[in-house]
Structures are given as structure tokens and as C-alpha cells.
Design a protein around this motif. Structure first.
Motif, short mmCIF file in Angstrom:
data_model
loop_
_atom_site.label_atom_id
_atom_site.label_comp_id
_atom_site.label_asym_id
_atom_site.label_seq_id
_atom_site.Cartn_x
_atom_site.Cartn_y
_atom_site.Cartn_z
N GLY A 63 0.80 -1.20 0.00
CA GLY A 63 0.00 0.00 0.00
C GLY A 63 0.83 1.26 0.00
O GLY A 63 2.07 1.24 -0.06
N MET A 64 0.11 2.37 0.10
CA MET A 64 0.77 3.67 0.10
C MET A 64 1.44 3.98 1.43
O MET A 64 2.24 4.92 1.52
CB MET A 64 -0.27 4.76 -0.21
N ILE A 65 1.15 3.18 2.47
CA ILE A 65 1.77 3.44 3.77
C ILE A 65 3.29 3.28 3.68
O ILE A 65 4.05 4.13 4.17
CB ILE A 65 1.18 2.50 4.84
N GLN A 66 3.74 2.20 3.04
CA GLN A 66 5.18 1.98 2.89
C GLN A 66 5.81 3.09 2.05
O GLN A 66 6.90 3.58 2.37
CB GLN A 66 5.45 0.63 2.25
N PHE A 67 5.11 3.50 0.99
CA PHE A 67 5.65 4.54 0.11
C PHE A 67 5.87 5.85 0.88
O PHE A 67 6.94 6.46 0.80
CB PHE A 67 4.70 4.77 -1.06
N PHE A 68 4.87 6.26 1.64
CA PHE A 68 5.01 7.52 2.37
C PHE A 68 5.97 7.38 3.54
O PHE A 68 6.63 8.37 3.91
CB PHE A 68 3.64 7.99 2.86
N PHE A 69 6.08 6.19 4.13
CA PHE A 69 7.05 6.00 5.20
C PHE A 69 8.48 6.15 4.66
O PHE A 69 9.31 6.82 5.28
CB PHE A 69 6.86 4.62 5.83
N VAL A 70 8.75 5.53 3.50
CA VAL A 70 10.08 5.67 2.89
C VAL A 70 10.33 7.13 2.51
O VAL A 70 11.45 7.63 2.64
CB VAL A 70 10.20 4.74 1.67
N THR A 71 9.29 7.82 2.04
CA THR A 71 9.43 9.23 1.69
C THR A 71 9.86 10.06 2.90
O THR A 71 10.76 10.91 2.81
CB THR A 71 8.11 9.77 1.13
N VAL A 72 9.22 9.79 4.03
CA VAL A 72 9.57 10.54 5.26
C VAL A 72 11.00 10.23 5.69
O VAL A 72 11.76 11.13 6.07
CB VAL A 72 8.57 10.20 6.38
N MET A 73 11.38 8.95 5.62
CA MET A 73 12.74 8.58 6.03
C MET A 73 13.78 9.26 5.14
O MET A 73 14.79 9.79 5.62
CB MET A 73 12.92 7.06 5.97
N LEU A 74 13.55 9.26 3.83
CA LEU A 74 14.49 9.89 2.91
C LEU A 74 14.49 11.41 3.06
O LEU A 74 15.51 12.06 2.80
CB LEU A 74 14.15 9.52 1.47
N SER A 75 13.37 11.97 3.48
CA SER A 75 13.31 13.42 3.68
C SER A 75 14.07 13.84 4.93
O SER A 75 14.69 14.90 4.96
CB SER A 75 11.85 13.88 3.78
N VAL A 76 14.02 13.00 5.96
CA VAL A 76 14.67 13.35 7.22
C VAL A 76 16.17 13.11 7.15
O VAL A 76 16.97 13.89 7.69
CB VAL A 76 14.04 12.53 8.38
N VAL A 77 16.59 12.03 6.47
CA VAL A 77 18.02 11.71 6.37
C VAL A 77 18.74 12.85 5.65
O VAL A 77 18.37 13.25 4.55
CB VAL A 77 18.22 10.38 5.63
N GLY A 78 19.76 13.36 6.26
CA GLY A 78 20.51 14.45 5.66
C GLY A 78 21.36 14.00 4.49
O GLY A 78 21.62 12.81 4.29
N SER A 79 21.81 14.96 3.71
CA SER A 79 22.62 14.64 2.54
C SER A 79 23.96 14.03 2.92
O SER A 79 24.52 13.23 2.17
CB SER A 79 22.85 15.90 1.70
N ARG A 80 24.48 14.38 4.10
CA ARG A 80 25.77 13.85 4.54
C ARG A 80 25.68 12.34 4.78
O ARG A 80 26.49 11.57 4.27
CB ARG A 80 26.22 14.58 5.80
#
Length: 320
Positions: A63-80
Motif C-alpha cells: 500500500g501507500m503506507i510503505q511509500f510515504f514511510f520511505v518518503t519521510v525517512m528519505l526526507s529526514v536523512v541528511g545529505s551527509r
């Protein structure tokens, strides 16, 4: 207008400096969406390949839950930290290729393991390419639109193949299924070539992003030397460990060990924000690997042997 909206978001006067994001929160969210769409495309095409090889696979949809969870994780993780994940994965992939060779089983497992690193690769590549762009959020918005379109097309392709491939390939009246029937073997090499190009750009961007945090060459050398030595030894050890355990168990153990080693390194030469972001990477890796354990445990494709009919010759002359 955009700066006026983001001015109401928490900044350093409300939160400690190590809890604030490196870039604009909206730009981080857009980069996370691009990374999540890239992971979705990769996962859908991998399952299409597995269905063409084995003619049976699970849907793998959470479902979309996994998609949005991965989106949040990638958004929080810094570029470094995203850059460190990219460099670590590339080192592991090269060493694994040298030791294991290029069989299809190894390539499929490597593609499964590359899901979250692929999101990090797209994240740091976009950060590097759009650095100091005057309308960065608009460029990222266009990237999100394109990646969302590709992700939807890949998902529809997987649905079509799972439900109608057997019927259409036998009746030969669907162009998509006929193309997969004739050139489906090129799907795995195409995915590998695409990932090689993506991670090649990401490695260059990752090195540039990490070096921006150092004031001198001495600081950079103090960071890169233990990172290279520790991860070279760690990768060699984990490659030996993967031969003794089942596919999914070995991969999950590898994630825990290598991210744990990266956390220890960040505790010595990094910042508290890096430690927090590595914890987010644990959750991101788990959200990508646990739903795809069937791909890690999939048996290697067996070549279909052609049945050979033996013709027996008469032992003597025919009697009239």
C-alpha cells in the motif's frame, strides 16, 4: 511566498541545531518523494523480471503506507549520511561482484539490497545538481512529477503482467506481453546498467557533499582513513558471512552490522545529527527489505532444458 511559509517552521531558536534539517523542509520532502518513486520503479521491475523467470511471485504491495514511510525517512536523512550510505553500498557492491562473480542470483539480491541506497543516491544527486539554484523547489517539483509518472507506469506494468501475461503471451495479441516474451531477458541487464549510471553520478556527488563539511585536507583525511579501512574489513567479513546463512537472514544481519559500524564511526568523527539520521536509515532499510524477503529467498532461475527425443534404429533388416 515560499520563504514566508517556511518561516513559521521550527528553526534553531526552538530546536537544537543538530535536530534541524540541512535544507528547506519542502525541498527535503520533494527529494524524498523522488527517492521513493525511484525505489517503487525498481521494485516493480524486479518483480516483473522474477515473474517472467519463475512465472510465480507475490504481489509485494504494502500500500501507500510503505511509500510515504520511505518518503519521510528519505526526507529526514541528511545529505551527509545519505552520501555515506551511497559510498558504503558501492564499496559493498564492487567487493561482492569481485568475490561472487556475476550470476543472476547475486545480481537479484544486490538489486533488492539497493532499494534504500538508491533513494539516498537520488537524494544526494539532486542536492548536488540543484545546489544554489535560484528556483530549486520548482526544479524538484518537475523531478517529482516525472518520477511519479514513471512509478505509476511501472506499477501498472506489474499489475498487467501478474494478471494477463499468461493469457496474452499465449494468444499473442498484446504488444506489451509480446515484447516481454521476446525481450524479457534484457530487463535485468537494463536495470543493472541503469543503477551503475545512477550510482556513478551519486558517488561523485557524495564525495563533493562530504568534503564540504571539512575545513582542511587534514580533517578530510582524518575522516576518510578510518572510514575506508573499517568498511573494507567489514565488507570482507560480511561477504564471508553471507555464504553461511540464508539470503534474507544474511542481508538483514548485514544491514544491522554495517549501519552499526557507521554509527560508531559517526560517534567518533561525526555529529549528533548524523547519529540520528543513521537511526532513520535503519528504519528505511527495514521498510524496503522486510516486504521483499521473498525476492531475497527466491531460488536461482533454472534454465529450461529442451527435451531431446531419441530415435531408435531397427536392429535388423525389415522383413517383408
Amino acid at each position: 511566498m515560499l520563504s514566508f511559509i517556511t518561516s513559521f517552521l521550527p528553526t534553531s531558536y526552538l530546536l537544537p541545531g543538530w535536530l534541524t534539517l540541512d535544507v528547506n523542509p519542502l525541498e527535503s520532502l520533494l527529494q524524498g518523494l523522488v527517492g521513493a518513486c525511484g525505489i517503487s520503479v525498481l521494485c516493480s521491475l524486479m518483480r516483473v523480471h522474477l515473474f517472467l523467470e519463475e512465472e510465480s511471485t507475490k504481489t509485494g504491495f504494502t500500500g501507500m503506507i510503505q511509500f510515504f514511510f520511505v518518503t519521510v525517512m528519505l526526507s529526514v536523512v541528511g545529505s551527509r549520511v545519505a552520501s555515506l550510505v551511497v559510498l558504503e553500498f558501492c564499496l559493498r557492491a564492487v567487493s561482492g561482484y569481485v568475490t561472487a562473480g556475476p550470476p543472476r542470483k547475486f545480481l537479484l539480491q544486490l538489486l533488492v539490497q539497493s532499494q534504500f541506497p538508491l533513494g539516498c543516491a537520488l537524494n544526494c544527486s539532486l542536492s548536488f545538481l540543484h545546489e544554489e539554484a535560484p528556483q530549486r523547489w520548482l526544479c524538484l517539483l518537475l523531478a517529482v512529477a516525472l518520477s511519479w509518472f514513471l512509478a505509476r507506469q511501472a506499477t501498472r506494468l506489474l499489475h498487467h503482467v501478474m494478471t494477463l501475461y499468461k493469457l496474452h503471451s499465449s494468444q499473442r495479441y498484446c504488444g506489451i506481453c509480446i515484447s516481454l516474451l521476446t525481450s524479457g531477458r534484457c530487463l535485468l541487464p537494463m536495470l543493472c546498467r541503469t543503477l551503475i549510471i545512477t550510482f556513478s553520478v551519486a558517488v561523485f556527488a557524495a564525495v563533493s557533499i562530504i568534503n564540504q563539511h571539512f575545513l582542511s585536507a587534514t580533517e578530510a583525511l582524518r575522516f576518510w582513513t578510518p572510514l575506508t579501512i573499517c568498511y573494507t574489513l567489514l565488507v570482507v567479513y560480511m561477504q564471508e558471512d553471507q555464504h553461511r546463512l540464508p539470503g534474507s537472514q544474511a542481508v538483514l544481519n548485514t544491514v544491522v552490522v554495517r549501519l552499526g559500524g557507521l554509527m560508531v564511526l559517526m560517534l567518533t568523527v561525526g555529529r549528533w545529527a548524523d547519529v540520528l539520521h543513521i537511526l532513520m536509515c535503519f528504519l528505511g532499510e527495514a521498510s524496503c527489505l522486510i516486504p521483499d524477503k521473498d525476492l531475497l529467498d527466491a531460488p536461482p532461475p533454472q534454465k529450461k532444458k529442451k527435451k531431446q527425443t531419441k530415435q531408435t534404429e531397427p536392429s535388423g533388416p525389415a522383413h517383408t
